[in-house]
Design a protein around this motif. Structure first.
Motif, PDB file in Angstrom:
ATOM      1  N   GLY A   9       0.828  -1.199   0.000  1.00 58.87           N
ATOM      2  CA  GLY A   9       0.000   0.000   0.000  1.00 58.87           C
ATOM      3  C   GLY A   9       0.861   1.246   0.000  1.00 58.87           C
ATOM      4  N   TYR A  10       0.528   2.186   0.913  1.00 58.38           N
ATOM      5  CA  TYR A  10       1.264   3.454   0.965  1.00 58.38           C
ATOM      6  C   TYR A  10       2.450   3.393   1.929  1.00 58.38           C
ATOM      7  CZ  TYR A  10      -2.573   5.375  -1.703  1.00 58.38           C
ATOM      8  OH  TYR A  10      -3.483   5.630  -2.692  1.00 58.38           O
ATOM      9  N   LEU A 139       4.744   9.641  11.706  1.00 50.84           N
ATOM     10  CA  LEU A 139       3.816  10.747  11.448  1.00 50.84           C
ATOM     11  C   LEU A 139       3.342  10.739   9.994  1.00 50.84           C
ATOM     12  CD1 LEU A 139       5.371  13.650  13.509  1.00 50.84           C
ATOM     13  CD2 LEU A 139       3.300  12.346  14.005  1.00 50.84           C
ATOM     14  N   LYS A 140       4.247  10.378   9.080  1.00 53.18           N
ATOM     15  CA  LYS A 140       3.837  10.278   7.672  1.00 53.18           C
ATOM     16  C   LYS A 140       2.813   9.167   7.486  1.00 53.18           C
ATOM     17  CE  LYS A 140       6.795  12.603   4.543  1.00 53.18           C
ATOM     18  NZ  LYS A 140       7.130  12.710   3.126  1.00 53.18           N
ATOM     19  N   ALA A 141       3.047   8.057   8.179  1.00 52.84           N
ATOM     20  CA  ALA A 141       2.085   6.950   8.092  1.00 52.84           C
ATOM     21  C   ALA A 141       0.725   7.394   8.617  1.00 52.84           C
ATOM     22  CB  ALA A 141       2.597   5.743   8.870  1.00 52.84           C
ATOM     23  N   ARG A 142       0.750   8.135   9.722  1.00 57.47           N
ATOM     24  CA  ARG A 142      -0.504   8.655  10.285  1.00 57.47           C
ATOM     25  C   ARG A 142      -1.212   9.538   9.261  1.00 57.47           C
ATOM     26  NH1 ARG A 142      -0.760   9.331  16.105  1.00 57.47           N
ATOM     27  NH2 ARG A 142      -2.293  10.956  15.847  1.00 57.47           N
ATOM     28  N   ALA A 143      -0.415  10.371   8.585  1.00 59.12           N
ATOM     29  CA  ALA A 143      -0.989  11.309   7.623  1.00 59.12           C
ATOM     30  C   ALA A 143      -1.628  10.573   6.443  1.00 59.12           C
ATOM     31  CB  ALA A 143       0.087  12.274   7.136  1.00 59.12           C
ATOM     32  N   THR A 144      -0.912   9.584   5.873  1.00 56.36           N
ATOM     33  CA  THR A 144      -1.492   8.861   4.733  1.00 56.36           C
ATOM     34  C   THR A 144      -2.743   8.106   5.166  1.00 56.36           C
ATOM     35  OG1 THR A 144       0.047   7.050   5.137  1.00 56.36           O
ATOM     36  CG2 THR A 144       0.613   8.545   3.366  1.00 56.36           C
ATOM     37  N   ASP A 145      -2.692   7.546   6.380  1.00 58.08           N
ATOM     38  CA  ASP A 145      -3.871   6.825   6.883  1.00 58.08           C
ATOM     39  C   ASP A 145      -5.072   7.751   6.982  1.00 58.08           C
ATOM     40  OD1 ASP A 145      -2.492   4.531   7.024  1.00 58.08           O
ATOM     41  OD2 ASP A 145      -2.335   4.447   9.205  1.00 58.08           O
ATOM     42  N   GLU A 174       1.120  14.888  -2.237  1.00 60.75           N
ATOM     43  CA  GLU A 174       1.404  16.078  -1.441  1.00 60.75           C
ATOM     44  C   GLU A 174       2.162  15.688  -0.167  1.00 60.75           C
ATOM     45  OE1 GLU A 174       1.587  19.775  -1.646  1.00 60.75           O
ATOM     46  OE2 GLU A 174      -0.138  19.197  -2.863  1.00 60.75           O
ATOM     47  N   ILE A 175       1.671  14.641   0.505  1.00 60.72           N
ATOM     48  CA  ILE A 175       2.319  14.174   1.738  1.00 60.72           C
ATOM     49  C   ILE A 175       3.684  13.570   1.408  1.00 60.72           C
ATOM     50  CG2 ILE A 175       2.173  12.432   3.569  1.00 60.72           C
ATOM     51  CD1 ILE A 175      -0.865  12.885   3.483  1.00 60.72           C
ATOM     52  N   ASP A 176       3.747  12.857   0.312  1.00 60.87           N
ATOM     53  CA  ASP A 176       4.990  12.214  -0.103  1.00 60.87           C
ATOM     54  C   ASP A 176       6.063  13.274  -0.368  1.00 60.87           C
ATOM     55  OD1 ASP A 176       6.673  10.159  -0.780  1.00 60.87           O
ATOM     56  OD2 ASP A 176       6.030  10.107  -2.880  1.00 60.87           O
ATOM     57  N   ARG A 177       5.644  14.419  -0.908  1.00 60.97           N
ATOM     58  CA  ARG A 177       6.613  15.453  -1.277  1.00 60.97           C
ATOM     59  C   ARG A 177       7.169  16.215  -0.070  1.00 60.97           C
ATOM     60  NH1 ARG A 177       3.720  16.528  -6.059  1.00 60.97           N
ATOM     61  NH2 ARG A 177       2.423  18.025  -4.975  1.00 60.97           N
ATOM     62  N   THR A 217      -2.874  -8.270   2.042  1.00 63.15           N
ATOM     63  CA  THR A 217      -3.924  -8.170   1.037  1.00 63.15           C
ATOM     64  C   THR A 217      -4.901  -7.031   1.357  1.00 63.15           C
ATOM     65  OG1 THR A 217      -4.867 -10.070   2.156  1.00 63.15           O
ATOM     66  CG2 THR A 217      -3.992 -10.448  -0.025  1.00 63.15           C
ATOM     67  N   LEU A 218      -4.963  -6.615   2.627  1.00 66.21           N
ATOM     68  CA  LEU A 218      -5.804  -5.471   2.958  1.00 66.21           C
ATOM     69  C   LEU A 218      -5.160  -4.167   2.504  1.00 66.21           C
ATOM     70  CD1 LEU A 218      -7.108  -6.000   6.596  1.00 66.21           C
ATOM     71  CD2 LEU A 218      -8.419  -6.023   4.504  1.00 66.21           C
ATOM     72  N   LEU A 219      -3.840  -4.069   2.710  1.00 70.40           N
ATOM     73  CA  LEU A 219      -3.165  -2.794   2.491  1.00 70.40           C
ATOM     74  C   LEU A 219      -2.749  -2.566   1.051  1.00 70.40           C
ATOM     75  CD1 LEU A 219      -3.266  -2.402   5.494  1.00 70.40           C
ATOM     76  CD2 LEU A 219      -0.846  -1.883   5.517  1.00 70.40           C
ATOM     77  N   GLU A 220      -2.426  -3.630   0.323  1.00 73.91           N
ATOM     78  CA  GLU A 220      -1.894  -3.467  -1.031  1.00 73.91           C
ATOM     79  C   GLU A 220      -3.036  -3.540  -2.048  1.00 73.91           C
ATOM     80  OE1 GLU A 220       1.059  -2.668  -2.447  1.00 73.91           O
ATOM     81  OE2 GLU A 220      -0.080  -2.854  -4.293  1.00 73.91           O
ATOM     82  N   PRO A 221      -3.378  -2.426  -2.658  1.00 76.89           N
ATOM     83  CA  PRO A 221      -4.536  -2.432  -3.567  1.00 76.89           C
ATOM     84  C   PRO A 221      -4.356  -3.356  -4.769  1.00 76.89           C
ATOM     85  CG  PRO A 221      -3.432  -0.301  -3.583  1.00 76.89           C
ATOM     86  CD  PRO A 221      -2.800  -1.091  -2.491  1.00 76.89           C
TER      87      PRO A 221
END
Lengths: 366, 328
Positions: A9-10, A139-145, A174-177, A217-221
């Motif tokens: 996923g992300y 924190l990035k993980a929190r943001a993407t979630d 945006e978050i990735d950047r 399988t839940l996280l990876e689209p």
């Protein structure tokens, strides 16, 4: 040293940020695609599960971009995932694709164990910087979630088909950047704004369905054939039982952070049906079905990779949960043979079933 | 006369029914799809048009089956529903109070559990296609008997031979083995029916609670041997409804009636589509490594739909135009 890791996923967003913060070279594998799966399925044992096949595909594709060190999670217990890092390493060796392997096993006793393993990659960088990097990644993980969960609410209510998907991609980018802990809050705000700008019909009635089951399988689209998107477009508000940041806190930080959603809430209610660890997230899957039923969800869909033992245990228990709680459940098994059309037929039938049930319930109460 | 069309486009057969306002099925067609769903639907529409009186008004159209989206676009359907819903709706209409539906078609077999007239649970064959119509068809032609005679011959079997039914490949080789041993044809056919029923109940039924009344539908329900094998395995009467082989189409017509009952005008493009030129083309998108094969459907030279892309880049491009068009 050029570090890489498999896709889930992300997850690439926080990991990339962490490595960059520590000035470590990092290569993100190309997104999982048909090519990834073809490469993986060709070189993996037939009866290995889908995550292993996709991981191997990721590693082979990213080797072409010059990566030389794999960072991979480990584990212990009945789920085979615990030894996947080593099996994958051996398979890659046989293919004469040389990688240095670093396995991050979840700490058994103390968070210090994890830090020692991280040292293999971080080298002599000061601990405070490493800890800050981990915090930044989290924190990035929190943001993407947060952005992903916003999309669950917006997608079934969107006025223009596909608008949510476009906004989601922009918002995640945006978050990735955001390239430092300081710029992250502003990036998150912009991402929120992008999501809120999607025109929606707030009064549209929607069904609520939980997707539960095996984490990869839940996280990876790619692995779940975009199930969240399909459900959303059928007018279903989705909730996913495992989000990346929750998993990081539960397993890597050993629940260090309080006041965040944790899988603890599932384990608490699993007990009348299953009250001990069966590997992977088997126990949590059973518990999550109970939990979501109590939250008033219309249904739950369990997703698992073909041959996943912990989830098969859970699958055999779910019909009883469903009978006791009155919430329908369905199981979808994913492997490289799964056709998208077949899955959509089953999803449509399930959603139809919930719709008719919902209408009947409303007719009785009104 | 006024009524509704139901179209079920499956892998093996295409069925069309015409149902009047009082839900009586006046016309029903059973055609072979022959791998050409659009041409078959057009042929079917031509036949239905000839069979119906001149002034017939079509108030709504419903499509179902694996070709439902494609057909729905071509004819302009009001209800496009999957086969599980369509079969459940048709069964509860034709067999009042039905609680279990056993459905065996060409490629798929499914079980639908209804309680209080609502689908409570369902399952479809997943890993293996053993026990579907195509397999029976194949075995009948291998034994050189017509598929229509299969059931009656099976009924004559006195001591059904035990045949391994776990998988179609095993069933076939075990059956050949039993033939070489000298068992008679009727007993082998009866044994094959029992093996397929066992396979169905174990792989599709998977311990679901089967309560009477039980309806058995789909093309295979024509096979009296299969029906008896089900009755013996379940220990209860199994009802084969009147339109057992066109139930999907009946369900689609009922769903179309439901859809237009809310006052929306029908989207049916008229019987003219039978004479329209449809052309399907495809190309490989090179936007990402998925290399999706995108299929596009053109109606008289104009692209009306695209599908097959994972990301929605192509399919959304057409559907956006469609939603905009239907608003005005």
């Amino acid at each position: 040293m050029k570090v890489t890791f498999p896709h889930m996923g992300y997850m690439y967003v926080p990991l990339k940020a962490m490595f960059k913060y520590l000035d470590i070279d990092v290569v993100v594998p190309p997104p999982c695609s048909k090519r990834t799966l073809t490469l993986g399925a060709k070189n993996a044992p037939e009866f290995a599960c889908l995550p292993l096949k996709l991981n191997i595909g990721n590693f082979l594709e990213v080797k072409e971009q010059g990566a030389d060190t794999i960072m991979m999670a480990g584990g212990c217990g009945p789920c085979r995932f615990g030894y996947y890092a080593y099996v994958e390493h051996e398979i890659l060796k046989d293919l004469a694709v040389d990688y240095h392997l670093v396995v991050l096993e979840p700490p058994e006793k103390h968070i210090g164990e994890l830090l020692t393993r991280i040292r293999q990659i971080t080298g002599n960088r000061p601990w405070i910087k490493v800890i800050n990097a981990i915090r930044y990644g989290y924190l990035k993980a929190r943001a993407t979630d947060e952005i992903e969960r916003m999309s669950y609410q917006i997608r079934p209510r969107e006025l223009k088909a596909g608008a949510t998907d476009r906004a989601l991609k922009q918002a995640i980018d945006e978050i990735d950047r955001a390239d430092s802990p300081g710029t992250l809050p502003a990036a998150l705000n912009r991402a929120r704004e992008i999501m809120q700008a999607v025109p929606v019909d707030k009064n549209r009635p929607v069904l609520k369905v939980a997707v539960i089951g095996e984490i990869y399988t839940l996280l990876e689209p790619f692995a779940n054939q975009n199930i969240e998107r399909h459900l959303g477009q059928m007018g279903v508000e989705v909730d996913r039982s495992i989000m990346l940041s929750e998993w990081i806190n539960d397993h890597l930080f050993m629940g260090l952070l309080k006041n965040v959603r944790s899988s603890q809430r599932f384990r608490k209610v699993a007990s009348p049906y299953l009250n001990h660890f069966v590997g992977g997230h088997g126990e949590e899957t059973v518990g999550s079905a109970v939990w979501y039923a109590r939250q008033g969800f219309d249904g739950a869909i369990q997703i698992l990779p073909f041959t996943c033992m912990p989830e098969i245990v859970a699958q055999s228990i779910l019909p009883r949960v469903s009978e006791d709680t009155g919430m329908p459940t369905m199981t979808l098994i994913m492997d490289e043979h799964s056709g998208e059309a077949g899955m959509i037929t089953r999803l449509e039938a399930f959603v139809d079933l919930l719709h008719r049930k919902h209408e009947q319930k409303e007719a009785l109460t009104s | 006369m006024k009524g509704y069309l139901g179209i079920d486009v499956g892998s093996v057969s295409t069925n069309i029914v015409f149902m009047d306002d009082d839900t009586n099925v006046l016309e029903s067609l059973y055609l072979r799809t022959n791998g050409q769903p659009v041409a078959t639907v057009q042929r079917g529409l031509r036949q239905i048009r000839e069979a119906l009186p001149q002034q017939t008004v079509i108030r709504g159209v419903g499509t179902t089956g694996s070709g439902r989206q494609l057909t729905g676009i071509v004819v302009g359907a009001d209800a496009v529903k999957n086969e599980i819903t369509a079969h459940a709706v048709a069964a509860s209409h034709l067999v009042p109070g039905v609680q279990t539906v056993l459905e065996i078609g060409g490629q798929d077999s499914k079980i639908i559990i209804l309680r209080n007239g609502v689908v409570a649970d369902f399952a479809m064959n997943t890993v293996c296609a053993a026990g579907t119509g195509s397999f029976l068809d194949q075995q009948a032609s291998r034994l050189n008997i017509a598929i229509e005679e299969f059931g009656d011959l099976a009924l004559q079997g006195k001591t059904p031979v035990r045949i391994a039914g776990r998988c179609a490949v095993f069933a076939e080789s075990d059956m050949i083995h039993k033939q070489q041993m000298g068992f008679n044809l009727e007993d082998i056919l009866a044994g094959l029916c029992e093996a397929l029923v066992r396979n169905y109940l174990n792989n599709v039924g998977k311990g679901k609670e089967i309560l009477a009344p039980v309806a058995f539908q789909g093309g295979v329900a024509a096979n009296a041997g299969m029906r008896r094998a089900f009755e013996r395995a379940l220990g209860m009467e199994v009802i084969v409804p009147k339109y057992f082989n066109v139930m999907g189409a009946v369900g689609a017509a009922l769903l179309a009636k439901e859809a237009v009952a809310r006052g929306v005008p029908t989207r049916f493009k008229g019987f003219g589509v039978a004479d329209m030129e449809y052309k399907a083309g495809s190309f490989e998108c090179d936007g990402c490594p998925n290399l999706c094969e995108v299929i596009e459907m053109a109606e008289a030279g104009k692209i009306i739909a695209r599908w097959g892309d994972r990301c929605g880049k192509w399919s959304n491009a057409v559907s956006v135009e469609q939603t905009a068009g239907s608003v005005s």
